[in-house]
Design an enzyme around this catalytic site. Structure first.
Site, PDB file in Angstrom:
ATOM      1  N   HIS A 103      11.647  23.138  53.375  1.00  0.00           N
ATOM      2  CA  HIS A 103      10.606  23.550  54.337  1.00  0.00           C
ATOM      3  C   HIS A 103       9.226  23.107  54.433  1.00  0.00           C
ATOM      4  O   HIS A 103       8.774  22.483  53.604  1.00  0.00           O
ATOM      5  CB  HIS A 103      10.285  25.167  53.976  1.00  0.00           C
ATOM      6  N   GLU A 140       7.002  28.744  48.932  1.00  0.00           N
ATOM      7  CA  GLU A 140       8.081  27.711  48.820  1.00  0.00           C
ATOM      8  C   GLU A 140       7.859  26.455  49.264  1.00  0.00           C
ATOM      9  O   GLU A 140       8.049  25.271  48.470  1.00  0.00           O
ATOM     10  CB  GLU A 140       9.515  28.462  49.101  1.00  0.00           C
ATOM     11  N   HIS A 195      14.430  23.830  46.577  1.00  0.00           N
ATOM     12  CA  HIS A 195      14.202  24.817  46.898  1.00  0.00           C
ATOM     13  C   HIS A 195      13.804  25.982  45.845  1.00  0.00           C
ATOM     14  O   HIS A 195      14.020  25.877  44.797  1.00  0.00           O
ATOM     15  CB  HIS A 195      15.100  25.697  47.921  1.00  0.00           C
ATOM     16  N   GLU A 277      18.003  25.477  43.945  1.00  0.00           N
ATOM     17  CA  GLU A 277      17.378  26.909  44.239  1.00  0.00           C
ATOM     18  C   GLU A 277      16.650  26.815  42.532  1.00  0.00           C
ATOM     19  O   GLU A 277      17.570  27.123  41.769  1.00  0.00           O
ATOM     20  CB  GLU A 277      17.977  28.027  44.618  1.00  0.00           C
TER      21      GLU A 277
END
Length: 313
Positions: A103, A140, A195, A277
């Site tokens: 992102h 994030e 992430h 993650e």
């Protein structure tokens, strides 16, 4: 065999059990604790004053979450399109690693662009998303860039050439299909997409996402499934050892691994690639770790050591 981590509830299965990581849980816990002691004794260059404890006991009050606790390692930041300056020698000399910070910080200002659908082989999905955030607003996108910077420094010291898919140096994106192409065009020896999850409170821990075997449209992961699993297992093993965190209690049935066929960044990759993650931003205990500069340094070390192990064979 599932990992055993400090102060985590037993995993709650949601998917059929997959092959567990090739590590011995009993050996990992003492190793993780010893690594923690040694690390704390040496200090953390990223945030010497932050608490880096990987274990937050349920009976204790979690550390205060601060979105400003984001000290970054010193040094210049090359642009995403430029190659890094690796050490003149090292075990990874000649190796290319692409880091994909999940992102872009500017995505939230470009919703029309990131909502555009792109072809990921198995179906069509949004170009990208804004990503998750802690309840206190630590995003994030900020987390992934910070860990990526720390990871780059560690890999460069090993002699690797490191490239980013983005470094906050563009207004938004890139889309998931372009992220895959950046690694492919670089002929990367390994690609890791960083992430942090946005699951519900009480769902804790990290997991590594592996590419499923798919062959539809532009997607053909058959050549990279085995090597990506090897990369993912090594990262998961070193991550639990260095950070002291346990595998997810809501994904992967305690293995720390999850195989998916709906992620364009994996489906369209032609080189070994995994997602990680690092924790769940919406859980207060995980959030206390994710917002700690000392813990983010450990996370970068865990990912780095897994990559080094994979590339050295």
């Amino acid at each position: 065999m599932s990992y055993v981590g400090p102060d985590f509830e037993p995993p709650h299965p949601r998917r059929p059990r997959r092959r567990a990581l090739t590590v011995v849980a009993a050996a990992l816990v003492p190793g993780a604790l010893l690594g923690w002691v040694l690390y704390e004794a040496m200090g953390d260059s990223g945030n010497a004053g932050a608490s880096g404890n990987a274990a937050v006991r349920p009976s204790e009050t979690p550390p205060t979450i601060s979105a400003t606790n984001d000290d970054k390692p010193p040094g210049p930041t090359p642009t995403a399109d430029s190659t890094s300056a690796p050490a003149s020698s090292g075990p990874l000399k000649g190796k290319v690693v692409v880091i994909d910070p999940g992102h872009n910080p500017g995505n939230f200002q470009h919703t029309a662009e990131i909502n555009r659908k792109v072809d990921i082989g198995t179906n069509w999905k949004e170009c990208d998303t804004t990503g998750a955030s802690t309840n206190d607003g630590y995003t994030e996108a900020k987390f992934t860039l910070d860990v990526a910077h720390r990871l780059r420094t560690l890999l460069q010291k090993q002699g690797a050439t490191v490239r980013f898919t983005q470094d906050g140096d563009r207004p938004w994106g890139p889309c998931v299909d372009e992220r895959a192409q950046i690694g492919n065009k670089a002929h990367a020896d390994a690609v890791v997409s960083i992430h942090a999850d946005g699951a519900g409170a009480g769902q804790r821990g990290f997991h590594v996402i592996l590419p499923a075997k798919v062959s539809e449209g532009a997607a053909n992961t058959a050549p990279i499934v085995a090597s990506s699993r090897d990369l993912g297992e090594r990262i998961a093993g070193s991550f639990v050892r260095i950070t002291g965190s346990a595998p997810s209690n809501y994904v992967g049935d305690g293995t720390g691994l999850d195989t998916r066929e709906d992620l364009g960044g994996l489906n369209l990759s032609t080189v070994p690639k995994v997602f990680i993650e690092c924790g769940n931003m919406r859980d207060s205990m995980d959030a206390a770790l994710l917002t700690s500069g000392a813990w983010r340094q450990k996370a970068a070390r865990g990912i780095s050591e897994g990559i080094v192990s994979f590339l050295r064979g």
